[in-house]
Design a protein around this motif. Structure first.
Motif, mmCIF file in Angstrom:
data_model
loop_
_atom_site.group_PDB
_atom_site.id
_atom_site.type_symbol
_atom_site.label_atom_id
_atom_site.label_comp_id
_atom_site.label_asym_id
_atom_site.label_seq_id
_atom_site.Cartn_x
_atom_site.Cartn_y
_atom_site.Cartn_z
ATOM 1 N N LEU A 1 0.831 -1.210 0.000
ATOM 2 C CA LEU A 1 0.000 0.000 0.000
ATOM 3 C C LEU A 1 0.864 1.259 0.000
ATOM 4 C CD1 LEU A 1 -2.855 -0.926 2.497
ATOM 5 C CD2 LEU A 1 -3.132 -0.347 0.088
ATOM 6 N N ASN B 1 2.598 1.708 -3.379
ATOM 7 C CA ASN B 1 1.640 2.186 -4.382
ATOM 8 C C ASN B 1 1.348 3.667 -4.194
ATOM 9 O OD1 ASN B 1 1.427 -0.283 -5.654
ATOM 10 N ND2 ASN B 1 -0.366 -0.911 -4.492
ATOM 11 N N GLU B 2 1.156 4.088 -2.952
ATOM 12 C CA GLU B 2 0.867 5.489 -2.665
ATOM 13 C C GLU B 2 2.060 6.378 -3.037
ATOM 14 O OE1 GLU B 2 -1.216 8.809 -1.705
ATOM 15 O OE2 GLU B 2 -1.970 6.781 -1.931
ATOM 16 N N ARG C 1 2.205 6.693 -6.815
ATOM 17 C CA ARG C 1 1.188 7.632 -7.309
ATOM 18 C C ARG C 1 1.614 9.077 -7.060
ATOM 19 N NH1 ARG C 1 -2.585 3.858 -5.661
ATOM 20 N NH2 ARG C 1 -2.824 4.773 -3.599
ATOM 21 N N GLU C 2 2.110 9.352 -5.863
ATOM 22 C CA GLU C 2 2.555 10.708 -5.530
ATOM 23 C C GLU C 2 3.733 11.133 -6.409
ATOM 24 O OE1 GLU C 2 1.473 13.152 -3.352
ATOM 25 O OE2 GLU C 2 -0.311 11.888 -3.212
#
Length: 89
Positions: free
Chosen positions: A11, A14-15, A18-19
């Motif tokens: 998680l 992935n975050e 994305r950022e």
């Protein structure tokens, strides 16, 4: 089956991805940043660090799950020792 630590790690990765993608798009879209260049020494040093990181990451990915767990536990022990040493006057 994934444990809680592995799910949380995925998680977070992935975050972060994305950022990072969002920031890259914003920087690439900003015309005022197109002509900025890094000094050669800084650019070379940064490239070297990136290559080192990628090599370490590739080596880590080749480790068995047991070895990865041993590294994680070792890091936790180091953190606990550092906390203990900082608490000692």
């Amino acid at each position: 089956m994934e444990n809680e630590h592995e799910r949380m790690e995925k998680l977070l990765k992935n975050e972060l991805t994305r950022e990072a993608d969002k920031i890259i798009k914003e920087v690439e879209a900003d015309e005022s940043l197109k002509d900025i260049a890094l000094p050669e020494e800084l650019d070379t040093g940064l490239k070297t660090k990136i290559e080192q990181y990628e090599a370490e990451k590739a080596a880590y990915e080749m480790l068995s799950d047991k070895d990865k767990e041993a590294i994680r536990i070792g890091r936790e022990i180091q953190i606990q020792r550092a906390k203990t040493n900082n608490d000692t006057p």
